[in-house]
Write a protein that holds these residues in place. Sequence first.
Motif, short mmCIF file in Angstrom:
data_model
loop_
_atom_site.label_atom_id
_atom_site.label_comp_id
_atom_site.label_asym_id
_atom_site.label_seq_id
_atom_site.Cartn_x
_atom_site.Cartn_y
_atom_site.Cartn_z
N GLU A 203 -2.79 1.39 -2.96
CA GLU A 203 -3.79 0.70 -3.05
C GLU A 203 -3.82 -0.59 -2.42
O GLU A 203 -2.49 -1.26 -2.02
CB GLU A 203 -4.36 0.58 -4.46
N HIS B 96 2.38 1.41 -3.53
CA HIS B 96 1.32 1.43 -4.79
C HIS B 96 0.06 2.30 -4.49
O HIS B 96 -0.78 2.53 -5.49
CB HIS B 96 0.96 0.17 -5.46
N HIS C 159 1.07 -1.15 -0.11
CA HIS C 159 0.05 0.12 -0.14
C HIS C 159 0.81 1.21 -0.10
O HIS C 159 0.53 2.33 -0.64
CB HIS C 159 -0.78 -0.11 1.08
N ARG D 283 -8.62 -7.75 -9.01
CA ARG D 283 -8.92 -7.19 -10.18
C ARG D 283 -7.95 -7.99 -11.25
O ARG D 283 -8.44 -8.10 -12.48
CB ARG D 283 -8.62 -5.66 -10.33
N GLN D 284 -6.91 -8.05 -11.09
CA GLN D 284 -5.90 -8.85 -12.04
C GLN D 284 -6.17 -10.23 -12.21
O GLN D 284 -6.34 -10.52 -13.55
CB GLN D 284 -4.29 -8.72 -11.42
N GLU E 9 -5.97 -5.01 -5.66
CA GLU E 9 -5.59 -5.10 -7.02
C GLU E 9 -5.32 -6.66 -7.66
O GLU E 9 -5.45 -6.82 -8.93
CB GLU E 9 -4.08 -4.38 -6.91
N TYR E 10 -4.92 -7.58 -6.72
CA TYR E 10 -4.76 -8.68 -7.19
C TYR E 10 -5.81 -9.32 -7.49
O TYR E 10 -5.98 -10.07 -8.71
CB TYR E 10 -4.31 -9.62 -5.91
#
Length: 395
Positions: A231, A229, A226, A239-240, A236-237
């Motif tokens: 967030e 980056h 965090h 979303r990826q 994020e993981y």
Amino acid sequence: MDSPTWAGDPVNLGGLMSQNGDDPEQRQQASEADAMAATFRASEHQHIRYNPLQDEWVLVSAHRMKRPWQGQVEPQLLKTVPRYDPLNPLCPGATRANGEVNPHYDSTFLFDNDFPALQPDAPDPGPSDHPLFRAEAARGVCKVMCFHPWSDVTLPLMSVPEIRAVIDAWASVTEDLGAQYPWVQIFENKGAMMGCSNPHPHCQVWASSFLPDIAQREERSQQNYHSQHGEPLLLEYGRQELLRKERLVLSSEHWLVLVPFWAVWPFQTLLLPRRHVRRLPELTPAERDDLASIMKKLLTKYDNLFETSFPYSMGWHGAPTGLKTGAAYDHWQLHAHYYPPLLRSATVRKFMVGYEMLAQAQRDLTPEQAAERLRALPEVHYCLAKKDKETAAVA
């Protein structure tokens, strides 16, 4: 965490040469060149993967699935479990080891563990006389939560509203114990293979005065990500993984189920909310309904994989609580880990021994292969499907 030193790094052999006169370092470099020339395929070639959540590595050796199995085979599970047994201490109305009688509950039932690993009034060990012999105070409480009054059901065989009641109880106990303790660990050990001695559907809740090791690693990793980056790491993981779809098992309006890129156990999964949520009590009614539905689907797929009541250990991880509840824990994302041991069949499991205990974790099929197999499984429980076929045949 830095990448580990590769086996191909130069090694000083004291100037010794092999019997054929080759330089060991040159021979190693030639071997590395040959390896680089081959086309890498994750399903065929061993490699290591990094787990950014717990700052550790796992060795993936999918080609080992081709070897014949001559190791231990687990006994078949009991075909039937009695719905009610007055001698079972988890059943409604039964008498437990401490002499207390359970109420005739008809939903979830939470009570103090009769043999707790943590107690609230343990004395302090006091100062250490040497840095190699440290001990600190450990206090807390341990509770048991029954999911259902019947012993012959498991979560995948419960209705969605019944699972929703379990989720509400999880959120409530997290909030209650979290008012005093910095860590509330909800976990379920399902099946004798995972050390569960009672088939009645239940889980445990341990609240501690300290952050356990894995919680500390996840705290550091998520905080560092965090900071770098801006967030949450797991947001994020998720979303990826939703974009890539290679390891995605299930998705819904509010939740994702995936086999993590760094999975250790053969059919390990990670359950993630799609929005930023720090702790279980923060889930909205709609998210809780959706969670109950996707849990039922996942656990049905698990049972359908080898047509058995699939063993696993699972648990929820969320931001620390207690006096830390008001702290800025925006780097945390609520998640649940599922760690099932079965590898090849209902009777062949993955053992975490030898290399895993002395070096690092190792798995025998890729996370992508595991996700593909889980995705392909039906969402109707095999027991119910068999009953429907039998009913149709009689009709």
